[in-house]
Motif scaffolding. Structure first.
Motif, PDB file in Angstrom:
ATOM      1  N   ALA A 213     -57.243 -43.370  15.393  1.00  0.00           N
ATOM      2  CA  ALA A 213     -57.573 -41.864  15.835  1.00  0.00           C
ATOM      3  C   ALA A 213     -56.755 -40.975  14.668  1.00  0.00           C
ATOM      4  CB  ALA A 213     -57.222 -41.344  17.560  1.00  0.00           C
ATOM      5  N   GLN A 214     -57.157 -40.173  14.551  1.00  0.00           N
ATOM      6  CA  GLN A 214     -56.921 -38.881  13.086  1.00  0.00           C
ATOM      7  C   GLN A 214     -56.801 -37.722  13.489  1.00  0.00           C
ATOM      8  OE1 GLN A 214     -58.367 -40.827   9.782  1.00  0.00           O
ATOM      9  NE2 GLN A 214     -60.240 -40.210   9.713  1.00  0.00           N
ATOM     10  N   PHE A 215     -56.277 -36.932  13.538  1.00  0.00           N
ATOM     11  CA  PHE A 215     -56.292 -35.398  14.084  1.00  0.00           C
ATOM     12  C   PHE A 215     -54.869 -34.341  12.801  1.00  0.00           C
ATOM     13  CE2 PHE A 215     -55.214 -37.694  17.440  1.00  0.00           C
ATOM     14  CZ  PHE A 215     -56.306 -37.402  18.553  1.00  0.00           C
ATOM     15  N   ASP A 216     -56.488 -33.518  12.314  1.00  0.00           N
ATOM     16  CA  ASP A 216     -56.131 -32.897  11.389  1.00  0.00           C
ATOM     17  C   ASP A 216     -55.762 -31.350  12.293  1.00  0.00           C
ATOM     18  OD1 ASP A 216     -56.117 -30.818   9.403  1.00  0.00           O
ATOM     19  OD2 ASP A 216     -57.516 -31.592   8.218  1.00  0.00           O
ATOM     20  N   PRO A 217     -54.328 -30.820  12.159  1.00  0.00           N
ATOM     21  CA  PRO A 217     -54.321 -29.529  13.279  1.00  0.00           C
ATOM     22  C   PRO A 217     -54.835 -28.565  12.602  1.00  0.00           C
ATOM     23  CG  PRO A 217     -52.163 -31.153  12.728  1.00  0.00           C
ATOM     24  CD  PRO A 217     -53.074 -31.944  11.376  1.00  0.00           C
ATOM     25  N   ASP A 218     -55.479 -27.955  11.387  1.00  0.00           N
ATOM     26  CA  ASP A 218     -55.973 -27.094  10.904  1.00  0.00           C
ATOM     27  C   ASP A 218     -57.235 -26.921  11.135  1.00  0.00           C
ATOM     28  OD1 ASP A 218     -53.560 -26.565   9.138  1.00  0.00           O
ATOM     29  OD2 ASP A 218     -54.509 -27.083   7.036  1.00  0.00           O
TER      30      ASP A 218
END
Length: 455
Positions: A213-218
C-alpha cells in the motif's frame, strides 16, 4: 569517458513500446495533442438580471499566485497521449530562482545528534568512537592525495582523492557491520542505520520487501484507525507513524540546515514483512519559509551529455527513513543542506500547469498513454561541471559538482508516472521535468536521461 546517450526522440519512443502502434522516428513526427476545454471559457454561469460574466482567459505564464488560481482549470484539460490526474503547488506567494550553496549549519552539534540515535546503548561523546576527516585530506587513506583522476604506471586510473568537505563518522563497535554507524559531513548529508544491518530476516533493507500500500498525505485521506502490525510487535497507527517521521526530521535533522525548512512526508510505502507484519518507508520533502516545496526524488539519472558538455544538469537530494519497528528508526538518509543566496529570477513569469503539460504532450509520442501526478517544485541544478574540459582523465563526481560548481534552485514542473505499488521498478522510475522558466524538457527513464530545448 562517459557514454553519450541517444537523442530524446529515441528515449521518448522507447517509453511507449507497449503500444502496438508504430513509433515515430523523430519528435517532429509527433502530432500535437488536442486540448479541452478551449482557451477561453466563461468563468461562471450568468444569473438572471446580472451582466454577462467576462470570459476567463487562461494564462500560459504567471506568478505563483496566478498559477495556483488557474490550477483547477488546467487540470480539466485533456490530451490524446497524457493525463494529469492531480497537481500540487506550494503555499508560497513568490517562487524565485536562487543561487545556492550546499552546506551544513556551522553550529550543528554532531555529538548531540549521535546521542539521540545511540545514547541509550553507547557513549556518543566518547571521542575514541569517532573518526574525523577535514576538507582537503585524502578520501582514501591507501592512495596518494590527488586533485584529479591520475593514471598509474600499470595503466590503472585512480579516482580523484581529496575531500571537498569535512566528514565525521561515529562507529560505536567494531562489529564489521558497515551500516552500524552515523556519518555526517559539512555538505549537510547524513545517514545511519542505528541498529545496524545485521537485523533478523534482512529487515534493514526496505527494497527487499513488497510494497502492499502507498499513501500521499497531500492527497489521501488517512483514516484515524488505520494501523499495521509492525515487525517488532504492536500495531502502529499510520497517522502516528507519519508524525514520528516528521518529528525526527524537524527535531533532529532540521538544526543542520543553515536556512529554515520544514520536513513533511511526501509518500509512505507500506512494506510486507515476514509473518504478516509490516514496516513503513517514508519519502520526505522539504518546504521552505515561503511555502514552496523542494524535490527530493529517490533517484535522478545522471545527465551524462550535459555533464560532459559543461551545460546545466540536475542533482538529486534524497530524504527518507525506514521503520520496521514501532517508534524506532531502522535507517534514514538525507543528502544536502541548502544555504540559499540571492535570487537570479523573480519567478513572475513561470509556466502554468496547462502550458507545461502542453509542452510535454506535444513532445511525447502520440500513443504514449501516460498518466501523471504533477508538482511545481524547486530542483537543485548545477550550472556547469567544467572538469571534462580541464582534466586529462575526466570523470564525474557529484560531490565536486555540489561543492565547487555554481548551483541554483530552479522551479520545475515535475511529472511522475502514476503507477500501482506493485509496478516494476523501471516503471516507477519514469519521470519528466519541464523547466518552469524556459520550457526545456528533461526525460528520465530506464537509466537514461535526455533533454530537449523547446522554442
Amino acid at each position: 569517458m562517459i557514454r553519450k546517450l541517444r537523442k530524446l526522440a529515441v528515449l521518448l519512443a522507447a517509453l511507449t513500446l507497449s503500444s502496438c502502434a508504430e513509433m515515430p522516428e523523430s519528435l517532429k513526427e509527433t502530432a500535437p495533442a488536442e486540448t479541452l476545454p478551449p482557451a477561453s471559457v466563461t468563468a461562471s454561469a450568468k444569473a438572471d438580471g446580472e451582466p454577462e460574466p467576462a470570459p476567463f482567459q487562461p494564462l500560459e505564464r504567471g506568478n505563483i499566485d496566478e498559477i495556483r488560481a488557474q490550477l483547477d482549470f488546467d487540470l480539466q484539460k485533456t490530451y490524446k497521449n497524457i493525463a494529469v490526474e492531480r497537481a500540487r503547488v506550494g503555499e508560497g506567494s513568490v517562487m524565485p530562482t536562487y543561487s545556492v550553496k550546499v552546506g551544513r549549519a556551522e553550529d550543528f552539534d554532531i555529538y548531540k545528534f549521535a546521542d539521540y540515535l545511540f545514547g541509550d546503548r553507547y557513549d556518543a561523546y566518547d571521542e575514541t568512537l569517532w573518526k574525523h576527516k577535514k576538507k582537503g585530506e585524502a578520501m582514501y587513506d591507501d592512495q596518494p592525495i590527488s586533485d584529479e583522476p591520475t593514471m598509474q604506471p600499470d595503466g590503472k586510473i585512480l579516482n580523484q582523492n581529496r575531500l571537498c568537505f569535512s566528514l565525521d563518522e561515529y562507529r560505536p563497535t567494531d562489529s564489521g557491520d558497515v551500516l552500524f554507524h552515523l556519518i555526517t559531513n559539512t555538505m549537510g548529508a547524513t545517514w545511519s542505520a542505528p541498529y545496524g544491518s545485521f537485523l533478523p530476516e534482512n529487515t534493514c533493507y526496505p527494497d527487499a520487501f513488497k510494497t502492499v500500500a502507498q499513501f500521499d498525505p497531500d492527497y489521501d485521506e488517512i483514516p484515524d484507525d488505520l494501523s499495521y502490525e509492525m515487525y517488532g510487535g504492536g500495531e502502529w497507527s499510520l497517522k502516528d507513524a507519519i508524525s514520528f517521521a516528521e518529528g525526527f526530521f524537524n527535531g533532529e535533522i532540521a538544526p543542520s540546515d543553515p536556512d529554515g525548512f520544514a520536513y513533511c512526508v511526501k509518500k509512505v510505502e507500506v512494506k510486507a514483512l515476514p509473518r504478516e507484519t509490516f514496516g513503513y518507508y517514508f519519502m520526505m520533502q522539504l518546504k521552505d519559509e515561503n511555502g514552496n516545496f523542494y524535490d527530493a526524488d529517490r533517484r535522478y539519472y545522471s545527465d551524462n551529455e550535459a555533464i560532459e558538455g559543461g551545460t546545466e544538469f540536475m542533482i538529486d537530494n534524497y530524504i527518507a527513513c525506514w521503520c520496521s519497528e514501532k517508534e524506532r528508526l531502522t535507517s534514514f538518509t538525507k543528502d544536502y543542506a541548502y544555504d540559499v543566496g540571492d535570487s537570479t529570477d523573480s519567478g513572475d513569469s513561470l509556466l502554468t500547469l496547462g502550458a507545461a503539460a502542453d509542452i510535454l504532450s506535444e513532445n511525447l509520442a502520440p500513443n504514449a498513454n501516460l498518466s501523471f501526478f504533477a508538482d511545481l517544485n524547486y530542483v537543485l541544478v548545477c550550472k556547469n561541471y567544467p572538469y571534462f574540459g580541464i582534466w586529462e582523465y575526466p570523470a564525474y563526481y557529484e560531490d565536486m559538482a555540489a561543492t565547487t560548481c555554481e548551483l541554483e534552485l530552479k522551479p520545475y514542473w515535475c511529472f511522475r508516472k502514476n503507477a500501482p505499488p506493485d509496478a516494476p521498478a523501471e516503471s516507477l522510475d519514469e519521470r519528466y521535468f519541464v523547466d518552469a522558466l524556459n520550457g526545456e524538457i528533461v526525460a528520465m527513464a530506464y537509466g537514461m536521461t535526455e533533454r530537449r530545448q523547446v522554442n
